[in-house]
Design a protein around this motif. Structure first.
Motif, short mmCIF file in Angstrom:
data_model
loop_
_atom_site.label_atom_id
_atom_site.label_comp_id
_atom_site.label_asym_id
_atom_site.label_seq_id
_atom_site.Cartn_x
_atom_site.Cartn_y
_atom_site.Cartn_z
N GLU A 96 0.85 -1.19 0.00
CA GLU A 96 0.00 0.00 0.00
C GLU A 96 0.89 1.23 0.00
OE1 GLU A 96 -3.56 0.63 2.79
OE2 GLU A 96 -1.97 1.84 3.69
N LEU A 97 0.61 2.14 -0.93
CA LEU A 97 1.33 3.41 -1.01
C LEU A 97 0.37 4.53 -0.67
CD1 LEU A 97 4.01 4.88 -1.81
CD2 LEU A 97 2.94 5.22 -4.05
N ARG A 98 0.81 5.41 0.20
CA ARG A 98 0.06 6.62 0.50
C ARG A 98 0.73 7.75 -0.28
NH1 ARG A 98 1.31 5.26 6.62
NH2 ARG A 98 -0.10 3.51 6.92
N LEU A 99 -0.02 8.35 -1.17
CA LEU A 99 0.48 9.45 -1.99
C LEU A 99 -0.22 10.72 -1.52
CD1 LEU A 99 1.82 10.76 -4.53
CD2 LEU A 99 -0.20 10.00 -5.81
N TYR A 100 0.54 11.80 -1.41
CA TYR A 100 -0.01 13.08 -0.97
C TYR A 100 0.26 14.14 -2.02
CZ TYR A 100 -0.46 10.48 3.25
OH TYR A 100 -0.83 9.51 4.14
N VAL A 101 -0.80 14.83 -2.42
CA VAL A 101 -0.75 15.89 -3.42
C VAL A 101 -1.55 17.07 -2.88
CG1 VAL A 101 -0.45 14.32 -5.38
CG2 VAL A 101 -2.76 14.94 -4.65
N ASP A 102 -1.50 18.21 -3.60
CA ASP A 102 -2.31 19.36 -3.21
C ASP A 102 -3.79 19.00 -3.28
OD1 ASP A 102 -0.39 21.30 -2.56
OD2 ASP A 102 -0.14 21.86 -4.66
N GLY A 103 -4.57 19.59 -2.40
CA GLY A 103 -6.02 19.36 -2.39
C GLY A 103 -6.53 19.36 -0.97
N GLU A 104 -7.77 18.92 -0.84
CA GLU A 104 -8.43 18.89 0.47
C GLU A 104 -7.63 18.03 1.46
OE1 GLU A 104 -12.45 16.97 2.45
OE2 GLU A 104 -12.25 17.02 0.27
N ASN A 105 -7.47 18.54 2.67
CA ASN A 105 -6.78 17.79 3.71
C ASN A 105 -7.69 16.65 4.17
OD1 ASN A 105 -5.56 16.77 6.02
ND2 ASN A 105 -5.05 18.78 6.85
N ASN A 106 -7.32 15.44 3.79
CA ASN A 106 -8.11 14.27 4.15
C ASN A 106 -7.23 13.15 4.71
OD1 ASN A 106 -6.84 13.50 1.79
ND2 ASN A 106 -8.61 12.44 0.96
N ILE A 107 -6.12 13.51 5.34
CA ILE A 107 -5.20 12.50 5.86
C ILE A 107 -5.90 11.68 6.94
CG2 ILE A 107 -3.04 12.07 7.10
CD1 ILE A 107 -1.87 14.54 5.79
N LYS A 108 -5.96 10.37 6.70
CA LYS A 108 -6.56 9.45 7.67
C LYS A 108 -5.62 8.30 7.99
CE LYS A 108 -11.34 10.40 6.61
NZ LYS A 108 -12.00 10.56 5.36
N GLU A 109 -4.95 7.76 6.96
CA GLU A 109 -4.09 6.58 7.13
C GLU A 109 -2.65 6.95 7.51
OE1 GLU A 109 -5.07 3.30 6.87
OE2 GLU A 109 -7.11 4.08 6.69
N GLY A 110 -2.14 7.96 6.88
CA GLY A 110 -0.74 8.31 7.05
C GLY A 110 -0.52 9.37 8.11
N HIS A 111 0.70 9.84 8.18
CA HIS A 111 1.04 10.88 9.14
C HIS A 111 2.22 11.69 8.60
CE1 HIS A 111 3.96 7.74 9.99
NE2 HIS A 111 4.73 8.69 10.46
N ILE A 112 2.32 12.90 9.06
CA ILE A 112 3.44 13.76 8.71
C ILE A 112 4.55 13.46 9.71
CG2 ILE A 112 4.22 16.16 8.65
CD1 ILE A 112 1.29 16.81 7.73
N PRO A 113 5.78 13.29 9.23
CA PRO A 113 6.89 13.02 10.15
C PRO A 113 6.95 14.06 11.29
CG PRO A 113 7.61 12.64 7.93
CD PRO A 113 6.24 13.26 7.84
N ASP A 114 7.31 13.59 12.45
CA ASP A 114 7.35 14.40 13.67
C ASP A 114 8.13 15.70 13.48
OD1 ASP A 114 6.62 14.73 16.36
OD2 ASP A 114 8.56 13.96 17.05
N LYS A 115 7.51 16.79 13.87
CA LYS A 115 8.08 18.14 13.84
C LYS A 115 8.44 18.61 12.42
CE LYS A 115 9.82 17.60 18.49
NZ LYS A 115 10.96 17.48 19.37
N LYS A 116 7.74 18.09 11.42
CA LYS A 116 8.03 18.46 10.02
C LYS A 116 6.80 19.03 9.31
CE LYS A 116 12.30 16.86 9.56
NZ LYS A 116 13.08 16.59 8.38
#
Length: 181
Positions: A96-116
């Motif tokens: 499973e790959l989580r891809l992030y692009v510009d658009g509505e903030n809908n993050i549910k599965e992934g996470h942004i690395p700590d303090k980044k």
């Protein structure tokens, strides 16, 4: 900077993932695989294992292995001289790959690395699985993260000029340095 031991362990794990995904690779592929920590010295959180199958002046094909929750930092493919920036097509082989692009903030599965948080501005999450294919256009900011069990995927691109790709995090260094222990 990566320790030699960490580099070897990551390469071994990535090779197993790639072979288990059904991709046939040779000894030379393994020896030239890029274990990229992007100069951030935190490979398990921010990094990627990149195997270049071929690269010419006009096209490239790579296999990328991302470990579970490992993140390839946010970047984009900018114009270089008269080249408009590369177009990149992803094709998921396994996992499973989580891809992030510009658009509505809908993050549910992934996470942004700590303090980044300030270096990960793309917040529109697209979950991709085997056989899913998506094209990223030149100039489009994006970042990847391995999902449950990690991900192995092809990336096919036009005019590869990766050394010129800017990253949102100014601390990113594209060439991995390995220190002997």
């Amino acid at each position: 900077m990566l320790k030699q031991k960490e580099y070897k362990a990551a390469r071994e794990k990535a090779v197993k993932m790639i072979i288990n995904a059904g991709v046939v690779i040779c000894k030379k592929d393994i020896e030239t695989m890029d274990i990229a920590d992007f100069g951030l010295s935190n490979l398990s959180e921010e990094g990627a294992q990149i195997l270049t199958l071929f690269q010419t002046e006009k096209v490239a094909c790579r296999v990328i292995a991302l470990f579970e929750d490992q993140t390839e930092p946010e970047h984009w493919h900018q114009p270089v001289n008269d080249i408009p920036g590369k177009e990149e097509t992803l094709r998921i082989i396994s996992g499973e790959l989580r891809l992030y692009v510009d658009g509505e903030n809908n993050i549910k599965e992934g996470h942004i690395p700590d303090k980044k948080e300030k270096y990960y501005t793309c917040r529109h999450e697209i979950i991709m699985g085997p056989c899913d294919t998506l094209t990223i256009l030149p100039g489009e900011k994006h970042w990847f993260q391995g999902g449950k069990g990690g991900a192995v995927f092809f990336t096919m691109s036009t005019t590869p000029k990766d050394a010129y790709d800017p990253f949102s995090d100014p601390g990113v260094v594209r060439i991995t340095q390995i220190r002997t222990e």
